[in-house]
Design a protein around this motif. Sequence first.
Motif, PDB file in Angstrom:
ATOM      1  N   LEU A   1       0.809  -1.215   0.000  1.00 21.18           N
ATOM      2  CA  LEU A   1       0.000   0.000   0.000  1.00 21.18           C
ATOM      3  C   LEU A   1       0.844   1.267   0.000  1.00 21.18           C
ATOM      4  N   ALA A   2       1.904   1.301   0.784  1.00 20.90           N
ATOM      5  CA  ALA A   2       2.751   2.492   0.862  1.00 20.90           C
ATOM      6  C   ALA A   2       3.415   2.800  -0.474  1.00 20.90           C
ATOM      7  N   ALA A   3       3.736   1.777  -1.245  1.00 24.40           N
ATOM      8  CA  ALA A   3       4.359   1.989  -2.554  1.00 24.40           C
ATOM      9  C   ALA A   3       3.328   2.369  -3.617  1.00 24.40           C
ATOM     10  N   GLU A   4       2.129   1.843  -3.509  1.00 27.02           N
ATOM     11  CA  GLU A   4       1.100   2.056  -4.530  1.00 27.02           C
ATOM     12  C   GLU A   4       0.344   3.374  -4.376  1.00 27.02           C
ATOM     13  N   LEU A   5       0.142   3.832  -3.147  1.00 28.53           N
ATOM     14  CA  LEU A   5      -0.704   4.997  -2.907  1.00 28.53           C
ATOM     15  C   LEU A   5      -0.213   6.325  -3.479  1.00 28.53           C
ATOM     16  N   PRO A   6       1.073   6.652  -3.423  1.00 28.74           N
ATOM     17  CA  PRO A   6       1.475   7.983  -3.885  1.00 28.74           C
ATOM     18  C   PRO A   6       1.014   8.321  -5.299  1.00 28.74           C
ATOM     19  N   ALA A   7       1.136   7.413  -6.229  1.00 36.24           N
ATOM     20  CA  ALA A   7       0.702   7.691  -7.604  1.00 36.24           C
ATOM     21  C   ALA A   7      -0.811   7.873  -7.658  1.00 36.24           C
ATOM     22  N   LEU A   8      -1.545   7.034  -6.939  1.00 39.06           N
ATOM     23  CA  LEU A   8      -3.005   7.160  -6.910  1.00 39.06           C
ATOM     24  C   LEU A   8      -3.420   8.508  -6.329  1.00 39.06           C
ATOM     25  N   LEU A   9      -2.833   8.879  -5.203  1.00 41.19           N
ATOM     26  CA  LEU A   9      -3.220  10.125  -4.556  1.00 41.19           C
ATOM     27  C   LEU A   9      -2.840  11.344  -5.373  1.00 41.19           C
ATOM     28  N   ALA A  10      -1.744  11.273  -6.100  1.00 43.19           N
ATOM     29  CA  ALA A  10      -1.361  12.391  -6.969  1.00 43.19           C
ATOM     30  C   ALA A  10      -2.417  12.629  -8.038  1.00 43.19           C
ATOM     31  N   VAL A  11      -2.946  11.570  -8.608  1.00 46.48           N
ATOM     32  CA  VAL A  11      -3.982  11.707  -9.635  1.00 46.48           C
ATOM     33  C   VAL A  11      -5.301  12.158  -9.013  1.00 46.48           C
ATOM     34  N   LEU A  12      -5.678  11.570  -7.890  1.00 42.09           N
ATOM     35  CA  LEU A  12      -6.956  11.913  -7.261  1.00 42.09           C
ATOM     36  C   LEU A  12      -6.971  13.319  -6.669  1.00 42.09           C
ATOM     37  N   ALA A  13      -5.803  13.863  -6.350  1.00 39.61           N
ATOM     38  CA  ALA A  13      -5.733  15.220  -5.810  1.00 39.61           C
ATOM     39  C   ALA A  13      -6.266  16.250  -6.807  1.00 39.61           C
ATOM     40  N   VAL A  14      -6.215  15.942  -8.088  1.00 38.70           N
ATOM     41  CA  VAL A  14      -6.763  16.853  -9.102  1.00 38.70           C
ATOM     42  C   VAL A  14      -8.263  17.017  -8.880  1.00 38.70           C
ATOM     43  N   ARG A  15      -8.943  15.935  -8.529  1.00 40.40           N
ATOM     44  CA  ARG A  15     -10.397  15.972  -8.314  1.00 40.40           C
ATOM     45  C   ARG A  15     -10.761  16.386  -6.888  1.00 40.40           C
ATOM     46  N   LEU A  16      -9.998  15.896  -5.903  1.00 41.31           N
ATOM     47  CA  LEU A  16     -10.382  16.076  -4.504  1.00 41.31           C
ATOM     48  C   LEU A  16      -9.621  17.155  -3.752  1.00 41.31           C
ATOM     49  N   GLY A  17      -8.491  17.583  -4.258  1.00 37.85           N
ATOM     50  CA  GLY A  17      -7.637  18.474  -3.484  1.00 37.85           C
ATOM     51  C   GLY A  17      -6.792  17.649  -2.521  1.00 37.85           C
ATOM     52  N   GLU A  18      -6.417  18.257  -1.406  1.00 37.83           N
ATOM     53  CA  GLU A  18      -5.581  17.564  -0.424  1.00 37.83           C
ATOM     54  C   GLU A  18      -6.312  16.342   0.125  1.00 37.83           C
ATOM     55  N   ILE A  19      -5.573  15.235   0.238  1.00 38.93           N
ATOM     56  CA  ILE A  19      -6.146  13.973   0.716  1.00 38.93           C
ATOM     57  C   ILE A  19      -5.395  13.553   1.979  1.00 38.93           C
ATOM     58  N   PRO A  20      -5.997  13.792   3.156  1.00 37.51           N
ATOM     59  CA  PRO A  20      -5.300  13.448   4.397  1.00 37.51           C
ATOM     60  C   PRO A  20      -5.568  12.045   4.941  1.00 37.51           C
ATOM     61  N   ARG A  21      -6.491  11.284   4.302  1.00 34.65           N
ATOM     62  CA  ARG A  21      -6.813   9.978   4.890  1.00 34.65           C
ATOM     63  C   ARG A  21      -7.216   8.962   3.829  1.00 34.65           C
ATOM     64  N   VAL A  22      -6.781   7.729   4.044  1.00 31.67           N
ATOM     65  CA  VAL A  22      -7.169   6.587   3.218  1.00 31.67           C
ATOM     66  C   VAL A  22      -7.521   5.452   4.176  1.00 31.67           C
ATOM     67  N   SER A  23      -8.686   4.824   3.951  1.00 34.27           N
ATOM     68  CA  SER A  23      -9.033   3.658   4.766  1.00 34.27           C
ATOM     69  C   SER A  23      -9.154   2.439   3.869  1.00 34.27           C
ATOM     70  N   TYR A  24      -8.830   1.284   4.430  1.00 34.04           N
ATOM     71  CA  TYR A  24      -8.735   0.060   3.638  1.00 34.04           C
ATOM     72  C   TYR A  24      -8.982  -1.154   4.519  1.00 34.04           C
ATOM     73  N   ASN A  25      -9.238  -2.284   3.888  1.00 37.24           N
ATOM     74  CA  ASN A  25      -9.398  -3.552   4.583  1.00 37.24           C
ATOM     75  C   ASN A  25      -8.010  -4.147   4.807  1.00 37.24           C
ATOM     76  N   LEU A  26      -7.733  -4.551   6.014  1.00 34.54           N
ATOM     77  CA  LEU A  26      -6.407  -5.070   6.358  1.00 34.54           C
ATOM     78  C   LEU A  26      -6.031  -6.341   5.603  1.00 34.54           C
ATOM     79  N   THR A  27      -7.003  -7.131   5.183  1.00 25.76           N
ATOM     80  CA  THR A  27      -6.689  -8.390   4.507  1.00 25.76           C
ATOM     81  C   THR A  27      -6.239  -8.188   3.067  1.00 25.76           C
ATOM     82  N   GLU A  28      -6.433  -7.014   2.513  1.00 21.97           N
ATOM     83  CA  GLU A  28      -6.122  -6.757   1.105  1.00 21.97           C
ATOM     84  C   GLU A  28      -4.655  -6.388   0.859  1.00 21.97           C
ATOM     85  N   TRP A  29      -3.946  -5.988   1.903  1.00 19.98           N
ATOM     86  CA  TRP A  29      -2.607  -5.425   1.743  1.00 19.98           C
ATOM     87  C   TRP A  29      -1.604  -6.092   2.660  1.00 19.98           C
TER      88      TRP A  29
END
Length: 174
Positions: free
Chosen positions: A49-77
Motif C-alpha cells: 500500500l505504501a508503494a502504490e498509494l502515492p501515484a493514486l493520490l497524486a492523480v486523485l488530488a486533481v479531483r479532490l484536493g488535499e487527501i489526508p486519509r485513506v481507509s482500507y481492509n487489512l486483509t487486502e494489503w
Amino acid sequence: MTSAPHLSTTPPAVTANEQLRTPLRLRLRPNALSTGHVDGAWWPRSRDLAAELPALLAVLAVRLGEIPRVSYNLTEWDTAPRQIAVDGVRVRLSGFWSRPAHTVDVVAGDRRRLTLLLVPPDAEPSAAHDSMMCAAERGNTDTVEVLLHGIAAHESTVDARSTCIPEQMFQGVR
C-alpha cells in the motif's frame, strides 16, 4: 570525537518522491452525483500500500484536493505504515478488519470521499479491465461482488468475460 548519527528503524512516515514510472490503472466515474457502491476502480500492481498509494493520490488530488486519509481492509494489503507523506502532505492510513473487502476509501480534506473498487493485483488483465470499466460507468449500481464476478470466474478457470450486469437482472432469479 564525533558520534555516528542516530538512524531510526521506524520512521514516522514513509516519504514518496518517485515519479510515476508506469501508467496508473485507475478508472473513475464522471464527476457527478454519486450513486451505487463504488466511484470507480483501481488496479494496483502489488499489495504494498505504501508503494502504490502515492501515484493514486497524486492523480486523485486533481479531483479532490488535499487527501489526508485513506481507509482500507487489512486483509487486502501487506503490512502498511500508519501514515505516509505525499508531496509534503501527511496521509493517515487507516486499516480495519471490518472495512468492506475489495474497496479503498480516499477521504479529502473537505470530507468528500471516493470509494474505489480494489481489483486484485494478480487479476487476469482482460477480466480486470472489464471490471474497471463497469465500475466507472455513469449510473452503475453493481455491488463489489458483481463487479468482481468476472475475475472470480476467470480464476476458477471458467472462461466468462465480465460484462456490466445491473443488479436488477439478478432480482427474481433463484
